[in-house]
Design a protein around this motif. Sequence first.
Motif, PDB file in Angstrom:
ATOM      1  N   SER A  44      20.549  33.085  19.692  1.00 56.48           N
ATOM      2  CA  SER A  44      19.666  33.763  20.643  1.00 56.48           C
ATOM      3  C   SER A  44      20.595  34.224  21.758  1.00 56.48           C
ATOM      4  O   SER A  44      21.803  34.076  21.643  1.00 56.48           O
ATOM      5  N   GLN A  45      20.038  34.732  22.855  1.00 56.24           N
ATOM      6  CA  GLN A  45      20.903  35.009  23.999  1.00 56.24           C
ATOM      7  C   GLN A  45      21.038  33.751  24.848  1.00 56.24           C
ATOM      8  O   GLN A  45      21.993  33.574  25.564  1.00 56.24           O
ATOM      9  N   ASP A  46      20.027  32.872  24.786  1.00 57.86           N
ATOM     10  CA  ASP A  46      20.005  31.676  25.635  1.00 57.86           C
ATOM     11  C   ASP A  46      19.143  30.624  24.916  1.00 57.86           C
ATOM     12  O   ASP A  46      17.939  30.531  25.142  1.00 57.86           O
TER      13      ASP A  46
ATOM     14  N   GLY B 248      16.275  38.872  23.872  1.00 55.92           N
ATOM     15  CA  GLY B 248      16.285  39.118  25.310  1.00 55.92           C
ATOM     16  C   GLY B 248      16.715  37.925  26.146  1.00 55.92           C
ATOM     17  O   GLY B 248      17.042  36.857  25.623  1.00 55.92           O
ATOM     18  N   CYS B 249      16.693  38.108  27.460  1.00 50.46           N
ATOM     19  CA  CYS B 249      17.226  37.080  28.348  1.00 50.46           C
ATOM     20  C   CYS B 249      16.652  37.247  29.752  1.00 50.46           C
ATOM     21  O   CYS B 249      16.514  38.367  30.245  1.00 50.46           O
ATOM     22  N   ASN B 250      16.325  36.104  30.393  1.00 48.52           N
ATOM     23  CA  ASN B 250      15.767  36.151  31.752  1.00 48.52           C
ATOM     24  C   ASN B 250      16.844  36.151  32.834  1.00 48.52           C
ATOM     25  O   ASN B 250      16.523  36.247  34.008  1.00 48.52           O
ATOM     26  N   HIS B 251      18.104  35.993  32.442  1.00 47.73           N
ATOM     27  CA  HIS B 251      19.161  35.932  33.458  1.00 47.73           C
ATOM     28  C   HIS B 251      19.680  37.327  33.761  1.00 47.73           C
ATOM     29  O   HIS B 251      19.352  38.283  33.067  1.00 47.73           O
ATOM     30  N   ARG B 252      20.495  37.380  34.782  1.00 48.55           N
ATOM     31  CA  ARG B 252      21.051  38.671  35.179  1.00 48.55           C
ATOM     32  C   ARG B 252      22.522  38.500  35.528  1.00 48.55           C
ATOM     33  O   ARG B 252      22.961  38.796  36.622  1.00 48.55           O
ATOM     34  N   CYS B 253      23.285  37.985  34.562  1.00 48.29           N
ATOM     35  CA  CYS B 253      24.715  37.808  34.797  1.00 48.29           C
ATOM     36  C   CYS B 253      25.292  39.182  35.154  1.00 48.29           C
ATOM     37  O   CYS B 253      24.971  40.179  34.503  1.00 48.29           O
ATOM     38  N   THR B 254      26.153  39.203  36.165  1.00 48.00           N
ATOM     39  CA  THR B 254      26.524  40.507  36.725  1.00 48.00           C
ATOM     40  C   THR B 254      27.442  41.322  35.816  1.00 48.00           C
ATOM     41  O   THR B 254      27.615  42.512  36.030  1.00 48.00           O
ATOM     42  N   PHE B 255      28.060  40.646  34.802  1.00 48.54           N
ATOM     43  CA  PHE B 255      28.951  41.398  33.907  1.00 48.54           C
ATOM     44  C   PHE B 255      28.231  41.875  32.645  1.00 48.54           C
ATOM     45  O   PHE B 255      28.839  42.459  31.761  1.00 48.54           O
ATOM     46  N   CYS B 256      26.909  41.625  32.554  1.00 51.56           N
ATOM     47  CA  CYS B 256      26.205  41.807  31.284  1.00 51.56           C
ATOM     48  C   CYS B 256      25.054  42.802  31.410  1.00 51.56           C
ATOM     49  O   CYS B 256      24.344  42.817  32.416  1.00 51.56           O
ATOM     50  N   ILE B 257      24.857  43.613  30.381  1.00 54.06           N
ATOM     51  CA  ILE B 257      23.730  44.557  30.423  1.00 54.06           C
ATOM     52  C   ILE B 257      22.710  44.262  29.321  1.00 54.06           C
ATOM     53  O   ILE B 257      21.809  45.058  29.071  1.00 54.06           O
ATOM     54  N   ILE B 258      22.861  43.093  28.683  1.00 56.94           N
ATOM     55  CA  ILE B 258      21.928  42.774  27.600  1.00 56.94           C
ATOM     56  C   ILE B 258      20.465  42.794  28.081  1.00 56.94           C
ATOM     57  O   ILE B 258      19.607  43.402  27.427  1.00 56.94           O
ATOM     58  N   PRO B 259      20.125  42.170  29.226  1.00 54.67           N
ATOM     59  CA  PRO B 259      18.706  42.190  29.625  1.00 54.67           C
ATOM     60  C   PRO B 259      18.171  43.619  29.819  1.00 54.67           C
ATOM     61  O   PRO B 259      17.010  43.895  29.520  1.00 54.67           O
ATOM     62  N   SER B 260      19.041  44.544  30.286  1.00 46.56           N
ATOM     63  CA  SER B 260      18.530  45.909  30.484  1.00 46.56           C
ATOM     64  C   SER B 260      18.343  46.616  29.144  1.00 46.56           C
ATOM     65  O   SER B 260      17.563  47.562  29.039  1.00 46.56           O
TER      66      SER B 260
ATOM     67  N   LYS C  33      26.730  35.147  38.644  1.00 45.49           N
ATOM     68  CA  LYS C  33      25.308  34.741  38.552  1.00 45.49           C
ATOM     69  C   LYS C  33      25.032  34.029  37.231  1.00 45.49           C
ATOM     70  O   LYS C  33      24.094  34.368  36.493  1.00 45.49           O
ATOM     71  N   ARG C  34      25.887  33.055  36.916  1.00 46.41           N
ATOM     72  CA  ARG C  34      25.736  32.343  35.651  1.00 46.41           C
ATOM     73  C   ARG C  34      24.609  31.324  35.698  1.00 46.41           C
ATOM     74  O   ARG C  34      24.472  30.580  36.670  1.00 46.41           O
ATOM     75  N   PRO C  35      23.818  31.233  34.612  1.00 43.05           N
ATOM     76  CA  PRO C  35      22.784  30.197  34.557  1.00 43.05           C
ATOM     77  C   PRO C  35      23.393  28.837  34.240  1.00 43.05           C
ATOM     78  O   PRO C  35      24.416  28.756  33.562  1.00 43.05           O
TER      79      PRO C  35
ATOM     80  N   VAL D 221      24.220  27.783  24.025  1.00 41.97           N
ATOM     81  CA  VAL D 221      23.432  26.772  24.742  1.00 41.97           C
ATOM     82  C   VAL D 221      23.938  26.726  26.183  1.00 41.97           C
ATOM     83  O   VAL D 221      25.135  26.525  26.401  1.00 41.97           O
ATOM     84  N   TYR D 222      23.053  26.915  27.156  1.00 38.58           N
ATOM     85  CA  TYR D 222      23.460  26.763  28.553  1.00 38.58           C
ATOM     86  C   TYR D 222      23.185  25.335  28.971  1.00 38.58           C
ATOM     87  O   TYR D 222      22.189  24.748  28.542  1.00 38.58           O
ATOM     88  N   PRO D 223      24.069  24.769  29.805  1.00 35.47           N
ATOM     89  CA  PRO D 223      23.961  23.334  30.077  1.00 35.47           C
ATOM     90  C   PRO D 223      22.835  22.961  31.040  1.00 35.47           C
ATOM     91  O   PRO D 223      23.055  22.328  32.062  1.00 35.47           O
TER      92      PRO D 223
HETATM   93  S1  SF4 Z   1      25.516  36.879  29.653  1.00 34.86           S
HETATM   94 FE1  SF4 Z   1      23.961  35.861  28.424  1.00 34.86          FE
HETATM   95  S2  SF4 Z   1      22.766  34.674  29.926  1.00 34.86           S
HETATM   96 FE2  SF4 Z   1      23.882  36.225  31.091  1.00 34.86          FE
HETATM   97  S3  SF4 Z   1      22.463  37.970  31.255  1.00 34.86           S
HETATM   98 FE3  SF4 Z   1      23.785  38.326  29.473  1.00 34.86          FE
HETATM   99  S4  SF4 Z   1      22.591  37.549  27.760  1.00 34.86           S
HETATM  100 FE4  SF4 Z   1      21.701  36.645  29.623  1.00 34.86          FE
END
Ligand code: SF4
Length: 399
Positions: free
Chosen positions: A146-148, A102-114, A229-231, A191-193
Amino acid sequence: MIVNTCGFIDSAVQESLDTIGEALAANGKVLVTGCLGVKKDEIIELHPNVLGVTGPHAYDEVLTQVHKHVAKPVHNPFIDLVPPQGVKLTPKHYAYLKISEGCNHRCTFCIIPSMRGDLDSRPVGDVLGEAKRLVDAGVKELLVISQDTSAYGVDVKHKTDFWDGMPVKTHMQQLCEELAKQGVWIRLHYVYPYPHVDKIIPLMAEGKILPYLDIPFQHANKRILKLMKRPGSSDRVLERIAKWREICPELVIRSTFIVGFPGETEEEFEELLVFLEEAQLDRVGCFKYSPVEGATANALPDHVPDEVMEGRLQRFMAVQAKISSDKLQARIGQEYLILIDEVNSLGAVGRSYMDAPEVDGKVYLSDDFDAKPGDQIWVQIIHADEHDVWGVRVEDEED
Ligand code: SF4
């Protein structure tokens, strides 16, 4: 048959649905699991004959369903050959080590957290225990995924767990320090910087973990990164890369980028090309923006036409191919420790610390048939193209 699906982008959804169809045609007894399983109704509508559908990481549910349709095996110590480290799908000499889901971010192009939920870090003692079992079973390289990866332990407030009787914090740095003690290659992905990544670089300089960082930057323009909305995006990326290279000159950076994100202008794309030239990244992947059902970026205005995206992708790849080729040419004459992945009719094929399996380049040892998968051999590089290098062994002993 169990079909493990992906629902990340539309083409992955289609491939998953097609595979379910193929499995039904071939066998008729099909269980579906994985990310696309959260869209159970869609699967059942298209494939009403599947025996069951579960979502991601539903290990117990899948086993329960298997045992509903196939008699549960009675444990027999004389024929039960599953080894203590479990059964893994990668070759014997490398393994992926998943540290969180899982992941705590909400990048707008990604649906992994959902699909996979918020960050859920594995206890550090479990992760280190698995690493030890894998190393005991002959693994020479552990790929941390991992995702992050930088966010490891944030969800449990970096709590202290125990490994080998010693307290260890659920934190990326402590995890890396402990993994380094296993004496195998440790490679970090996703790895996010964040600022604490700076503390990992000295571990690389000291040879404790591989000087390799996989950082998905995705873009360089501030406005686009904000829309994404990149971390961990910051103005000082180039400065930090320079600092990391000062501390660890061997550092190899891999990254991925998206071109044609909704609203990306020609100037913003050109800023990305300038960034590429300045950052001189070693390994780079690039994708055209692809709308994923459910992603909030779909609602953004000014989607970029496909032919414009394609043109940008080609220009991006041309710039990076030149950078990659120049970097690999500079490796000619140098010696590297190579981990052999396979031996085929042309010779041995392996990787140096600069290459992750599947995604990066390869090191070819033409006509070398003495090596075995999993061997580690010192090799001198004699030739290079845009992505791969060729070499000859410089000594016979395994390192
Ligand atoms: S792109 Fe990566 S960091 Fe961003 S919401 Fe998706 S899994 Fe999380």
